[in-house]
Design a protein around this motif. Sequence first.
Motif, PDB file in Angstrom:
ATOM      1  N   HIS A 224      32.772  53.458  51.199  1.00  0.00           N
ATOM      2  CA  HIS A 224      33.746  53.824  52.226  1.00  0.00           C
ATOM      3  C   HIS A 224      34.101  52.572  53.014  1.00  0.00           C
ATOM      4  N   ALA A 225      35.326  52.083  52.815  1.00  0.00           N
ATOM      5  CA  ALA A 225      35.727  50.787  53.352  1.00  0.00           C
ATOM      6  C   ALA A 225      35.680  50.766  54.880  1.00  0.00           C
ATOM      7  N   LEU A 226      36.173  51.811  55.530  1.00  0.00           N
ATOM      8  CA  LEU A 226      36.189  51.825  56.990  1.00  0.00           C
ATOM      9  C   LEU A 226      34.775  51.793  57.551  1.00  0.00           C
ATOM     10  N   THR A 227      33.853  52.537  56.948  1.00  0.00           N
ATOM     11  CA  THR A 227      32.460  52.523  57.413  1.00  0.00           C
ATOM     12  C   THR A 227      31.855  51.144  57.283  1.00  0.00           C
ATOM     13  N   MET A 228      32.125  50.453  56.192  1.00  0.00           N
ATOM     14  CA  MET A 228      31.584  49.111  56.011  1.00  0.00           C
ATOM     15  C   MET A 228      32.132  48.161  57.078  1.00  0.00           C
ATOM     16  N   LEU A 229      33.420  48.265  57.375  1.00  0.00           N
ATOM     17  CA  LEU A 229      33.998  47.421  58.414  1.00  0.00           C
ATOM     18  C   LEU A 229      33.396  47.752  59.778  1.00  0.00           C
ATOM     19  N   GLN A 230      33.268  49.038  60.075  1.00  0.00           N
ATOM     20  CA  GLN A 230      32.707  49.438  61.366  1.00  0.00           C
ATOM     21  C   GLN A 230      31.299  48.876  61.556  1.00  0.00           C
ATOM     22  N   ILE A 231      30.448  49.078  60.570  1.00  0.00           N
ATOM     23  CA  ILE A 231      29.055  48.646  60.708  1.00  0.00           C
ATOM     24  C   ILE A 231      28.955  47.125  60.638  1.00  0.00           C
ATOM     25  N   GLY A 232      29.767  46.496  59.803  1.00  0.00           N
ATOM     26  CA  GLY A 232      29.746  45.036  59.727  1.00  0.00           C
ATOM     27  C   GLY A 232      30.114  44.390  61.051  1.00  0.00           C
ATOM     28  N   TYR A 233      31.196  44.850  61.664  1.00  0.00           N
ATOM     29  CA  TYR A 233      31.581  44.291  62.955  1.00  0.00           C
ATOM     30  C   TYR A 233      30.579  44.674  64.045  1.00  0.00           C
ATOM     31  N   LEU A 234      29.957  45.833  63.925  1.00  0.00           N
ATOM     32  CA  LEU A 234      28.917  46.211  64.882  1.00  0.00           C
ATOM     33  C   LEU A 234      27.744  45.240  64.818  1.00  0.00           C
ATOM     34  N   LEU A 235      27.304  44.884  63.630  1.00  0.00           N
ATOM     35  CA  LEU A 235      26.186  43.949  63.492  1.00  0.00           C
ATOM     36  C   LEU A 235      26.558  42.570  64.019  1.00  0.00           C
ATOM     37  N   LEU A 236      27.772  42.122  63.727  1.00  0.00           N
ATOM     38  CA  LEU A 236      28.193  40.819  64.247  1.00  0.00           C
ATOM     39  C   LEU A 236      28.245  40.842  65.776  1.00  0.00           C
ATOM     40  N   GLY A 237      28.753  41.938  66.336  1.00  0.00           N
ATOM     41  CA  GLY A 237      28.792  42.048  67.792  1.00  0.00           C
ATOM     42  C   GLY A 237      27.407  42.053  68.405  1.00  0.00           C
ATOM     43  N   LEU A 238      26.481  42.775  67.798  1.00  0.00           N
ATOM     44  CA  LEU A 238      25.107  42.804  68.316  1.00  0.00           C
ATOM     45  C   LEU A 238      24.448  41.435  68.197  1.00  0.00           C
ATOM     46  N   THR A 239      24.770  40.711  67.138  1.00  0.00           N
ATOM     47  CA  THR A 239      24.231  39.359  66.987  1.00  0.00           C
ATOM     48  C   THR A 239      24.693  38.452  68.114  1.00  0.00           C
ATOM     49  N   LEU A 240      25.985  38.497  68.418  1.00  0.00           N
ATOM     50  CA  LEU A 240      26.513  37.674  69.510  1.00  0.00           C
ATOM     51  C   LEU A 240      25.925  38.090  70.853  1.00  0.00           C
ATOM     52  N   LEU A 241      25.778  39.396  71.067  1.00  0.00           N
ATOM     53  CA  LEU A 241      25.188  39.869  72.316  1.00  0.00           C
ATOM     54  C   LEU A 241      23.746  39.410  72.456  1.00  0.00           C
ATOM     55  N   ALA A 242      22.982  39.501  71.371  1.00  0.00           N
ATOM     56  CA  ALA A 242      21.580  39.074  71.431  1.00  0.00           C
ATOM     57  C   ALA A 242      21.482  37.575  71.697  1.00  0.00           C
ATOM     58  N   THR A 243      22.384  36.794  71.106  1.00  0.00           N
ATOM     59  CA  THR A 243      22.372  35.347  71.341  1.00  0.00           C
ATOM     60  C   THR A 243      22.755  35.030  72.770  1.00  0.00           C
ATOM     61  N   TRP A 244      23.782  35.705  73.272  1.00  0.00           N
ATOM     62  CA  TRP A 244      24.202  35.486  74.660  1.00  0.00           C
ATOM     63  C   TRP A 244      23.104  35.906  75.635  1.00  0.00           C
ATOM     64  N   ARG A 245      22.432  37.001  75.327  1.00  0.00           N
ATOM     65  CA  ARG A 245      21.340  37.449  76.200  1.00  0.00           C
ATOM     66  C   ARG A 245      20.226  36.409  76.226  1.00  0.00           C
ATOM     67  N   ARG A 246      19.902  35.842  75.075  1.00  0.00           N
ATOM     68  CA  ARG A 246      18.877  34.805  75.032  1.00  0.00           C
ATOM     69  C   ARG A 246      19.297  33.601  75.880  1.00  0.00           C
ATOM     70  N   ARG A 247      20.578  33.282  75.810  1.00  0.00           N
ATOM     71  CA  ARG A 247      21.085  32.151  76.600  1.00  0.00           C
ATOM     72  C   ARG A 247      21.053  32.455  78.090  1.00  0.00           C
ATOM     73  N   SER A 248      21.455  33.664  78.481  1.00  0.00           N
ATOM     74  CA  SER A 248      21.485  33.999  79.905  1.00  0.00           C
ATOM     75  C   SER A 248      20.085  34.095  80.483  1.00  0.00           C
TER      76      SER A 248
END
Length: 871
Positions: A224-248
Amino acid sequence: MARPLLDRSMLGQRSTASPRRGGRLWPALSHLRRGSPTLLDLGFLAGFWLLYFLPLLVRQEYLIPYDIIEQHYMFQAFVHRSLVAGQPPWWAPHILGGYPLAADPLAMLFYPPILLMHALAWREELLPYLYLEWLAALHYLWAAAGTYLLARSLTGSRAGAILAALTYSFGAFFAMHLPHLSAVAGLSWLPWILLAFRRALRERSPLWAGLAALAFGLMALAGHALTMLQIGYLLLGLTLLATWRRRSEAGPALEVPEGADRSHADVTQATEPVGGLRPTAGADGTPQPTAPAWRSPLRLAVLRAMGGNLLVGLAVVALGAGLAMVQLLPSWELGAHTERANFPYEEAVVSSIQPHWLLTMVLPNFFAADGPAPYWGSGDPAETNLYAGLLPLFLAALGVVRARPEDRRVTALLAAGALLALVLAFGEHTWIYRIAYDLLPGVDRVRRPANYVALLHFALALLAAYGVKALEREPAGGESWQMLLRWLRWALLLALGLLLLGAFLLARSAGGPGQQVMQGIVDGVVLAGLVLLAACCVMLAHIHWRLPLSLLLVLLVGIAAFDLGTATASATYKHHRMRPDSYIGLDWAGDPSAPTVRLLLEAQRSAPRERFRILPKQAGSIWENGPLVWGLDSAWGYSVLWPTYYRELFDAATADPNSPLFDLLNVRYLLTPGPVEEAFPGADSKKFVVVQQGSPWIYENRSAGPRVWVASHAVLLPEGEQIPYLREHAGALRDVVVLDDGVQIPLSAMRDSEGGGPVGSAGILAYENTRVVIRASLAEPAFVVLADTYYPGWRASVDGEPAQLYRADHAFRAVWVPAGEHEVEFRFVPTTLRLGAVVSGLALLATAGLLALGLGRRRSRSSGPQPGVDG
């Protein structure tokens, strides 16, 4: 002494301590004892799941209709028959003039559970439909188990985790999308992906990173292409948030004091220690120069932690996508040849949720999808129901408002995610989706924003678990209890008011066309009121009569389970008119006694080398992909990924069935729901002869063109001019082939005339899924044309020597053949499939390496020297 800003656990460092060694039996029993509550909870979820699907899986009273049978099952029936026969299923010759099935993600050709299903049914000539129903239902249990474990790891609450599992896996989205196997299968992996991904980020563990990548890859292979895009962008967003949190969190440690030399900062330039580190001193007590500020141990540790988060997140997404490349690369190639390559925004936002559909968040059957009245909503019933349960809705709000300090960051993130998912689900009604369409790769190739409701339900489910945790952490009568009870009382009063209003309107509509609609609304309000009343009663019993907390939580979970079970159970198959035993069979076509399929199969057996196609025109949805099950060839098919050039030729040819262009499709039998004049006004009764009257009617096209023929010369035209030329010169197409402008052809093939009669003959010797062999007998060189869909990956050879393959007549295949007797072979060798398989194999090796490395580290830690014990 100053407290370090970051402790070891925050930097991903682990203690060297490990459990005390001992016999193998006692640790095993200890683990079993500690895990028994989890097993008990999962057992409850399994029992609810079995009860939920009992009419379908055990009693087999109903079946799952719509897409799961008309698309998924028919794809799998073809795959199963091909595997049993020893033929590759990459190409399906039975629909759309030939179709690259391996490139269609909804075929789920490489999804391991699908492959296991085929292995279990290996001795069956026809794949049992019940197998596919079981496969769909098991994904609900898989989603429930994953959500339970994720919510339990986040909140520590058993009751909250069970409630979250019920909310996500048996809410309206999953219930109403039961026929959409690919979407359900993909979304069932979401909690498992996040469960492993969270631990991979926190621990930077190769084991958990590998498990997260594996789960992501399996989700992508579900197709399911939409599900893959949703979860893929979710993981990338969580990665950036976790990195920013570590920085803050490590902000002071990353700063160089103002005025310091940033290349060789000395301790004398800093008035305050950085991150709790003090300057070093010599033996005489005088300060000694330190390393450059940017090389301080704490700063480097923080930078490593930030880089570790980025590396883990990107590795999970990259490896997961790599595991699925065997499917993704062929699918991307197919998409480039369909309307998805230039998907307009107006198509992408089809099935956006409408604002008034929000009523179904509290009244699931407001539009009577499963009530006394026919469905009267403004959209697909599978998309107009947003119900996730009444209690989970209130508990989710409580989880946001009354989150404990250590949970506020997570609950705020979940609340923001729920809001974003809801906004995206509105699609065309908000500008946010337009931004996603314009900026995020892949979003411009998918549709149905309403599917973001699944992420909304997932966030609400986890927030509900936090709401239960807030209740568990306070004594009876605490502020959280009073707040929830107050909300329930107000909701109960509102339900009572709506009930009185509904009863009045029902009385006014008695005997009128709106009576059934009002009856359904009143029934929904009554059920909602009973759920609210029951929740109020058990809470009052706990506050005032000291009902034990454990019993209260059991009752609340039971109320939520009853609510979801009555609101959504069997919603998509409960009232279907057919039973499985009368719907599926080797010759089924709606009615097992109908001779239609047997008649067509017999006609095909009597002319195996000529081969012909059928065209079902409004004959019923099962006829669209049914030829995949029966082994018939059809010019029609049900897929959202038609190659554009075939659709253009098909539309032009079927616009006038009396035209010779229609005959070019090789359609010998036309199936219609009634007389042909009703389906095709103006159809020539002399051309189409009735073979069968009934359901459907069958007409034989006496002037149908052959599957393969010989054309003496070619006309080169740009793609945009080919269809008009074919319409205008349809009568000469048996001798003239239209090729793409700019291709290289022999000079003898370029003639000014429109042909001087046949120059030879050609017939089919062998016709398999991915291989067609033709015997051509030519008096002079000519084109051998095969009326099968052209597609990248097809190769041609003449007498075993490679030959150039041309796209002929806008959508077919042709090859130039010298004079004489020759054997022409067309073979499907998809390059993207091979390349995707190589990439997936490499990604699998890398993932296996991560898992082995993680297991090795865990084993070495568990067997290392113990504190206070001689090594």
